[in-house]
Design an enzyme around this catalytic site. Structure first.
Site, PDB file in Angstrom:
ATOM      1  N   CYS A  10      -1.071   3.746  -6.564  1.00  8.02           N
ATOM      2  CA  CYS A  10      -1.928   3.148  -5.524  1.00  8.02           C
ATOM      3  C   CYS A  10      -2.181   1.724  -5.983  1.00  8.02           C
ATOM      4  CB  CYS A  10      -3.239   3.917  -5.411  1.00  8.02           C
ATOM      5  SG  CYS A  10      -4.525   3.041  -4.463  1.00  8.02           S
ATOM      6  N   CYS A  19       0.871  -1.176   0.000  1.00 10.51           N
ATOM      7  CA  CYS A  19       0.000   0.000   0.000  1.00 10.51           C
ATOM      8  C   CYS A  19       0.910   1.229   0.000  1.00 10.51           C
ATOM      9  CB  CYS A  19      -0.868  -0.032   1.258  1.00 10.51           C
ATOM     10  SG  CYS A  19      -1.914   1.414   1.479  1.00 10.51           S
TER      11      CYS A  19
HETATM   12  N1  DGL Z   1      -3.994   0.673  -1.910  1.00  8.39           N
HETATM   13  C1  DGL Z   1      -3.592   1.843  -1.242  1.00  8.39           C
HETATM   14  C2  DGL Z   1      -2.360   2.480  -1.879  1.00  8.39           C
HETATM   15  O1  DGL Z   1      -1.576   1.822  -2.527  1.00  8.39           O
HETATM   16  C3  DGL Z   1      -4.568   2.893  -0.846  1.00  8.39           C
HETATM   17  C4  DGL Z   1      -6.026   2.744  -0.979  1.00  8.39           C
HETATM   18  C5  DGL Z   1      -6.735   3.457   0.133  1.00  8.39           C
HETATM   19  O2  DGL Z   1      -6.941   4.690   0.034  1.00  8.39           O
HETATM   20  O3  DGL Z   1      -7.054   2.774   1.101  1.00  8.39           O
HETATM   21  O4  DGL Z   1      -2.122   3.649  -1.720  1.00  8.39           O
END
Ligand code: DGL
Length: 257
Positions: free
Chosen positions: A186, A75
């Site tokens: 993301c 993430c």
């Molecule tokens: N998957 C997450 C990232 O790579 C973020 C998604 C979220 O806002 O929870 O930033």
């Protein structure tokens, strides 16, 4: 069980990190993986820094309680908010983070302009601002906070009119600009890669950081002597703070994009 045969923990705010998990499994097929998605608290990208730090620390504790030998923070938002704190709290644990793939996009041959799509929190954070500044002499780096996009993916929207309208509005200002690369900063966004390409309306290269993160994981395991010695295929276990997200986790693990 020997430490090197213990699972690798992979964590995301929700389902997006499955895009990173896939890259890790394909590079390290003999490893066991334990994926934890915190969908009950997603999206992280629209929370405060302090909230994301607390949630990320708690998620890593949860993985450690299940004896993982290494942790991948799949993430970008959680990495930018908490990777320093995590490394301080767990100095002996290999912790691999992900960051937007600005470097390969900006340094690609003939690349002059790069759009980075990421959550509002990732873009606000110092870690990303420094990264963008490092490469801004190699290409124009345009930072594009995408409020609401991870939430759409999280709720299972991968195509259709609502997503098309959202993306057209988001990308419209760049339609006549000379953009060479779109960086998916993301881990939820690779699941809507085709919709992004279609709605951009012009040919553009789209990249994400999954493969680089998987390679970094392998490097860390090699350096710490923690690569598994198993010879057969490993396993993948999904956990989620929302039990109704488990079947979608399996689906995303298989989905073509
Ligand atoms: N998957 C997450 C990232 O790579 C973020 C998604 C979220 O806002 O929870 O930033």
């Amino acid at each position: 069980m020997e430490q090197r045969d213990q699972p690798i923990g992979v964590f995301d705010s929700g389902l997006g990190g499955i895009s990173v998990l896939r890259a890790c499994v394909s590079l390290l097929p003999r490893e066991n993986f334990l994926f934890f998605g915190d969908s009950a608290n997603a999206p992280y990208g629209e929370k405060s820094l302090e909230q994301v730090r607390q949630l990320t620390m708690a998620a890593v504790d949860r993985l450690l309680a299940q004896h993982v030998k290494a942790v991948v923070i799949a993430c970008n938002t959680a990495t930018s908010a908490a990777i320093g704190l995590l490394r301080q709290a767990h100095p002996n644990l290999p912790i691999i983070g992900i960051e937007p793939a600005v470097k390969p996009a900006a340094q690609a041959q003939g690349s002059s302009s790069v759009i980075v799509m990421a959550t509002p929190l990732t873009i606000r954070e110092d870690k990303y601002q420094k990264l963008a500044a490092t490469f801004c002499h190699e290409a124009d780096v345009i930072s594009l906070p995408c409020k609401g996009l991870a939430e759409m993916v999280e709720s299972g929207i991968f195509s259709g009119p609502a997503l098309d309208t959202y993306l057209q509005e988001l990308l419209l200002p760049f339609r006549y600009c000379n953009v060479d690369y779109i960086v998916l900063g993301c881990t939820h966004y690779p699941f809507v890669r085709q919709a992004i390409a279609r709605n951009f309306g012009r040919p553009v290269s789209i990249i994400d950081g999954s493969d680089g993160t998987a390679r970094q994981l392998r490097r860390q395991l090699e350096l710490t002597g923690l690569l598994t010695t198993r010879t057969g295929p490993g396993t993948v276990i999904f956990q989620n703070s929302r039990s109704d997200k488990l079947s979608m986790s399996q689906m995303l693990f298989q989905m073509a994009y």
